[in-house]
Write an enzyme that holds these catalytic residues in place. Structure first.
Site, short mmCIF file in Angstrom:
data_model
loop_
_atom_site.label_atom_id
_atom_site.label_comp_id
_atom_site.label_asym_id
_atom_site.label_seq_id
_atom_site.Cartn_x
_atom_site.Cartn_y
_atom_site.Cartn_z
N SER A 74 19.72 15.26 -10.59
CA SER A 74 20.69 16.48 -10.19
C SER A 74 19.35 16.90 -8.68
CB SER A 74 21.02 17.55 -11.00
OG SER A 74 19.94 18.10 -11.92
N GLU A 94 28.56 12.34 -6.00
CA GLU A 94 27.70 12.48 -4.58
C GLU A 94 26.85 11.35 -4.38
OE1 GLU A 94 25.25 16.71 -3.10
OE2 GLU A 94 24.39 15.94 -4.64
N HIS A 141 25.60 11.38 -8.48
CA HIS A 141 25.19 12.16 -8.89
C HIS A 141 27.09 12.79 -9.43
CE1 HIS A 141 24.57 16.89 -8.12
NE2 HIS A 141 24.11 16.56 -9.66
N ASN A 157 23.29 20.31 -5.10
CA ASN A 157 22.28 21.36 -5.13
C ASN A 157 21.69 22.06 -4.54
OD1 ASN A 157 23.77 21.01 -7.47
ND2 ASN A 157 22.02 20.27 -8.04
N1 LIG Z 1 23.47 19.14 -17.45
C1 LIG Z 1 24.16 18.97 -16.23
O1 LIG Z 1 25.57 20.31 -15.68
C2 LIG Z 1 23.80 17.93 -15.29
C3 LIG Z 1 22.80 16.84 -15.17
N2 LIG Z 1 22.79 16.27 -14.07
C4 LIG Z 1 21.44 15.28 -14.36
O2 LIG Z 1 21.68 14.89 -15.67
C5 LIG Z 1 20.59 14.48 -16.36
C6 LIG Z 1 20.81 13.79 -17.65
O3 LIG Z 1 21.09 15.81 -18.52
P1 LIG Z 1 21.79 15.91 -18.69
O4 LIG Z 1 23.10 14.86 -19.52
O5 LIG Z 1 22.50 17.66 -19.26
O6 LIG Z 1 20.64 15.89 -20.47
P2 LIG Z 1 20.73 16.33 -22.18
O7 LIG Z 1 19.23 16.30 -22.78
O8 LIG Z 1 22.19 16.55 -22.23
O9 LIG Z 1 21.00 13.84 -22.36
C7 LIG Z 1 19.83 13.17 -21.90
C8 LIG Z 1 19.74 12.40 -23.31
O10 LIG Z 1 18.83 11.09 -22.77
C9 LIG Z 1 18.46 10.47 -23.93
N3 LIG Z 1 17.20 9.34 -23.49
C10 LIG Z 1 16.56 10.19 -23.26
N4 LIG Z 1 15.58 9.43 -22.72
C11 LIG Z 1 15.81 8.89 -23.06
C12 LIG Z 1 15.66 6.34 -22.77
N5 LIG Z 1 13.97 6.19 -22.58
N6 LIG Z 1 16.59 5.84 -22.96
C13 LIG Z 1 18.08 5.82 -23.71
N7 LIG Z 1 17.77 7.67 -23.70
C14 LIG Z 1 17.22 8.52 -22.95
C15 LIG Z 1 18.71 11.59 -24.49
O11 LIG Z 1 18.10 11.25 -25.94
C16 LIG Z 1 19.41 12.90 -24.30
O12 LIG Z 1 20.75 12.18 -25.44
C17 LIG Z 1 19.54 14.44 -15.82
O13 LIG Z 1 18.81 14.34 -14.74
C18 LIG Z 1 20.26 16.04 -15.42
O14 LIG Z 1 19.53 16.21 -14.48
C19 LIG Z 1 23.10 16.37 -13.23
C20 LIG Z 1 24.44 16.52 -13.09
C21 LIG Z 1 24.53 18.15 -13.79
#
Ligand SMILES: NC(=O)C1=CN([C@@H]2O[C@H](COP(=O)(O)OP(=O)(O)OC[C@H]3O[C@@H](n4cnc5c(N)ncnc54)[C@H](O)[C@@H]3O)[C@@H](O)[C@H]2O)C=CC1
Ligand SMILES: CC(=O)CC(=O)SCCNC(=O)CCNC(=O)[C@H](O)C(C)(C)COP(=O)(O)OP(=O)(O)OC[C@H]1O[C@@H](n2cnc3c(N)ncnc32)[C@H](O)[C@@H]1OP(=O)(O)O
Length: 725
Positions: free
Chosen positions: A428, A461, A449, A499
């Site tokens: 993000s 995005e 994104h 953002n």
């Molecule tokens: N939470 C939000 O509102 C938003 C988040 N993002 C971006 O999306 C990305 C993910 O965010 P979330 O889903 O909120 O995080 P999250 O913490 O809910 O999920 C991340 C997942 O990635 C997994 N993971 C970590 N290392 C890994 C690997 N090597 N191989 C496979 N899986 C792996 C973890 O086990 C976890 O389940 C981040 O870059 C965040 O900045 C983008 C838009 C909105």
């Protein structure tokens, strides 16, 4: 066709005595003034010719009509076209010439009849449609009202309650439902449409079918008292749902006049109101959004090069957390086979469980059958390694916001994925060049994104670095279309467009509460302005973990204009991290209903003492208008930087990004459109004054200073921008 005219009609008279008038104005046969005036002269000719007994109106190339030519409203608003006499089209042409004619007419509807298109068909004496055609009056969505008699004829054809539902929600019905409602007289296959319509028209002449003028029908209208009650209820709902908009209530006035005082008075009221709404600011904003939304897929230097999107047959997603599972849901819902990779069995199971839950909620609501659920879920496969990535066409990385982890993943992907595979990140905030530092295939790296929840939020995005190939962008635009997202292509920088623009919004809110403003009043003012929720409620919703990770990126990259507040870190230390922990800026009950928390004061006071801020009596007593200005002008300032740097190609893209990514009210036209409606001079002067009093957080950027000093529009193209696209 003359290059200055927009569309036309053609008339062919058959040996059966039926004149078929075809609307021609590609791509949707919109009713431009040229089309309407042509229709009128064809009609007059048909009425005067002895060899014509009846008339059929149809649209060219499988579409009846997408309604009045929306660009015509813009021309009237700008004064480049004079509006015809009030009621000229709806009363003079459609009612007095067409509906009251001594020769009957039948509408032959294929594909769609929307807005003025459906209204034209309702002025005919019968409507024949092909299966699945979309029929609706979506005008309110554009800030206008059904102005070609729709407020009078639709209730008379389908009943008041259904007409209100169709008009107030702007949602079309299919031909089959239209038939059962009485809107459509017969549904026939496309190949039989014209022959059936011709025969029907002749049957009316010979009185084998009824000759019905919809505007004179009364059998579907409820008794007056009941109608008034229904309209009263509709007004109450409308005031609640669209408190900042006048045109839905004005539309209800036209409906009511028709029911109380008769259709002629109703048509006159509709014409009067229809002409008034065109100059409302909300209407200007909504029409701007209509065209801007369609403009985001036109990217100079990318979509004008004749590139054809490659077929994406299989997608891999890394990370099955909140975002990864949402993205997987969106993809499988559009029939893309997906591999979801996680770190271990437990996390993989949880990720797949989240996708399942997303789909099950559709089954519960009745919008998905059990069979479809099973079929959709079967497109999803789990994985704990990269072996299954050897034949994927696109990978979307969605692991936690950690630069070195993402760098490692991208380097690994290069080893396992085929050479053509698109390498996308859902980060993000992080600069994609940093993510790709350890990857050679820079031309395949792109940002995809999504916004949370990814299977629901409409914006995608698409972030392009200096190296991303145009082909990759074209491919991603195509995926975006298939998964029904509104894409916006932007350049690469910390936070990209959405953002980055909206970061100052939360910061401004923190700044104000540290100086004594009430957070709940800020949230309330911002909600009244039209945002789905205020900045504090939003922080609670996304969670403080995300808020802190985002803030860290901005502090590192834009230190001179980042306001460092300790409110969120202090709360997080106490294990209150937003809605998920049931405590944040608000307290949450079992039903996730938010309620203010008196304890919040404690954290604000502590943060205030840490930052050395003082309560400022002026900021304690801010009016709602001042709250909006102090929270949104910093957003405008950042949007100006994003635009000046060429991160966005057009200001309208930022409008769409703000509306679809942040919930900025569409009727305000988007962030830059809204800013221009206020004026660059005023915004500049306010920010300049605040920056002198409160510091660099408010300092207007050079672009704003330059345009503000001349009072020039902020959305005018940036001529010498170092465009990154
Ligand atoms: N939470 C939000 O509102 C938003 C988040 N993002 C971006 O999306 C990305 C993910 O965010 P979330 O889903 O909120 O995080 P999250 O913490 O809910 O999920 C991340 C997942 O990635 C997994 N993971 C970590 N290392 C890994 C690997 N090597 N191989 C496979 N899986 C792996 C973890 O086990 C976890 O389940 C981040 O870059 C965040 O900045 C983008 C838009 C909105
Ligand atoms: C008389 C009245 O009372 C007032 C009115 O009729 S107002 C108009 C009411 N009609 C509407 O609101 C319908 C608006 N249009 C739509 O919803 C959709 O365009 C549609 C369902 C008709 C087609 O959807 P789609 O196939 O996804 O194509 P979409 O990309 O939206 O549109 C194709 C093109 O037609 C244009 N277009 C669509 N409807 C138009 C209209 N009514 N007027 C002018 N242009 C229109 C779009 O701007 C787009 O142009 P570009 O290709 O240059 O971008």
């Amino acid at each position: 066709m003359d290059s200055r005219t927009k569309g036309k009609t053609v008339m062919e008279v058959g040996s059966d005595g039926v004149a078929v008038i075809t609307l021609i104005n590609p791509p949707v046969n919109s009713l431009s003034f040229d089309v309407l005036y042509n229709l009128k002269s064809n009609y007059e000719e048909a009425l005067s010719r002895n060899d014509v007994k009846a008339i059929v109106i149809t649209g060219a190339k499988g579409k009846f009509s997408g309604g009045f030519d929306i660009s015509g409203f813009g021309e009237i608003q700008k004064g480049t076209r004079k509006e015809p006499k009030v009621g000229y089209i709806s009363i003079d042409i459609l009612t007095d010439l067409l509906e009251a004619a001594r020769k009957p007419s039948v509408a032959a509807i294929d594909g769609l009849a929307l807005g003025g298109g459906l209204e034209l068909s309702m002025a005919c004496h019968a409507r024949i449609s092909t299966p699945g055609a979309q029929l609706g009056l979506p005008e309110l969505q554009l800030g206008v009202i059904p102005g070609f008699g729709g407020t009078q004829r639709l209730p008379r054809l389908v009943g008041l309650t259904k007409a209100l539902e169709m008009i107030l929600t702007s949602k079309p019905v299919r031909a089959e439902e239209g038939h059962s409602l009485g809107l459509i007289d017969a549904v026939v296959p496309s190949a039989e449409l014209l022959t059936t319509a011709r025969r029907w028209a002749l049957d009316i002449v010979e009185r084998r079918k009824p000759w019905i003028s919809s505007v004179l029908k009364t059998d579907k209208l409820p008794p007056l008292g009941e109608a008034r009650e229904i309209l009263k209820f509709a007004r109450g709902q409308t005031r609640k749902q669209a408190p900042n908009m006048k045109h839905p209530l004005m539309c209800l006035d036209a409906l009511e006049t028709g029911i109380v005082s008769g259709p002629r008075a109703g048509l006159e009221k509709e014409a009067e109101v229809g002409s008034q709404v065109i100059s409302l600011d909300t209407t200007k904003g909504l029409i701007h959004v209509f065209f801007s939304q369609r403009g985001t897929v036109k990217v100079p230097g990318v979509t004008d090069r004749g590139l054809i999107p490659r077929k994406i047959k299989k997608v891999a997603i890394i990370g099955g957390g909140l975002m990864g599972s949402g993205i997987a849901t969106a993809l499988i819902l559009s029939n893309y086979p997906v591999i979801l990779k996680e770190v271990n069995e437990k996390f993989l199971e949880a990720g797949i469980g989240r996708v399942k839950a997303n789909l099950q909620s559709r089954v519960r609501k009745g919008s998905m059958s059990k069979e479809k659920f099973e079929k959709t879920m079967s497109l999803l496969k789990g994985s704990l390694d990269y072996e299954s990535f050897r034949d994927v066409d696109m990978v979307i990385e969605a692991v936690i916001e950690n630069i070195s982890l993402k760098q490692q993943i991208f380097a690994d992907l290069e080893k396992y994925c085929p050479q053509h595979c698109i390498l996308a990140s859902n980060t993000s905030t992080i600069d994609l060049n940093k993510i790709g530092e350890r990857t050679k295939s820079q031309d395949r790296i792109v940002g995809a994104h999504f916004f949370s929840p990814a299977h629901v939020m409409p914006l995608l995005e698409i972030v392009r670095t200096n190296h991303t190939s145009a082909q990759v962008i074209v491919d991603l635009l195509d995926v975006g279309k298939k998964i029904k997202k509104t894409p916006v292509v932007v350049g690469n920088c910390t936070g990209f467009a959405v953002n980055r623009m909206f970061f100052p919004y939360t910061q401004a809110a923190m700044f104000l509460v540290e100086r004594g403003a009430d957070p709940y009043l800020i949230d309330s003012a911002v909600s009244k302005f039209g945002m789905p929720m205020g900045p504090f409620r939003l922080c609670d919703l996304v969670g403080f973990g995300v808020a802190i990770a985002t803030a860290t990126q901005f502090i590192e990259n834009f230190p001179e204009r980042t306001y460092k507040s300790m409110i969120i870190p202090l709360m997080q230390e106490d294990k209150r991290a937003g809605e998920a922990t049931r405590k944040g800026f608000y307290l949450y009950d079992d039903k996730r209903k938010a309620k203010p928390d008196p304890e919040l004061k404690k954290y604000i006071e502590k943060a205030r003492s840490m930052s050395g801020a003082n309560v400022d009596p002026k900021l304690v007593k801010l009016s709602e208008k001042e709250i909006i200005e102090m929270t949104f002008f910093p957003v405008v300032n950042e949007a100006c930087r994003v635009f000046a740097e060429g991160i966005a190609v057009k200001a309208a893209d930022l409008d769409i990004a703000a509306i679809f990514g942040m919930g900025f009210p569409p009727y305000r036209g988007g962030i830059m459109f809204w800013a221009d409606s206020i004026g660059s001079k005023y915004i500049y002067s306010r920010l300049d004054e605040w920056s002198k009093t409160y510091g660099d957080f408010f300092k207007p950027c050079a672009f704003l200073a330059e345009r503000g000093s001349k009072g020039a529009p902020l959305s005018a193209p940036v001529e010498q921008a170092r465009s990154r696209l």
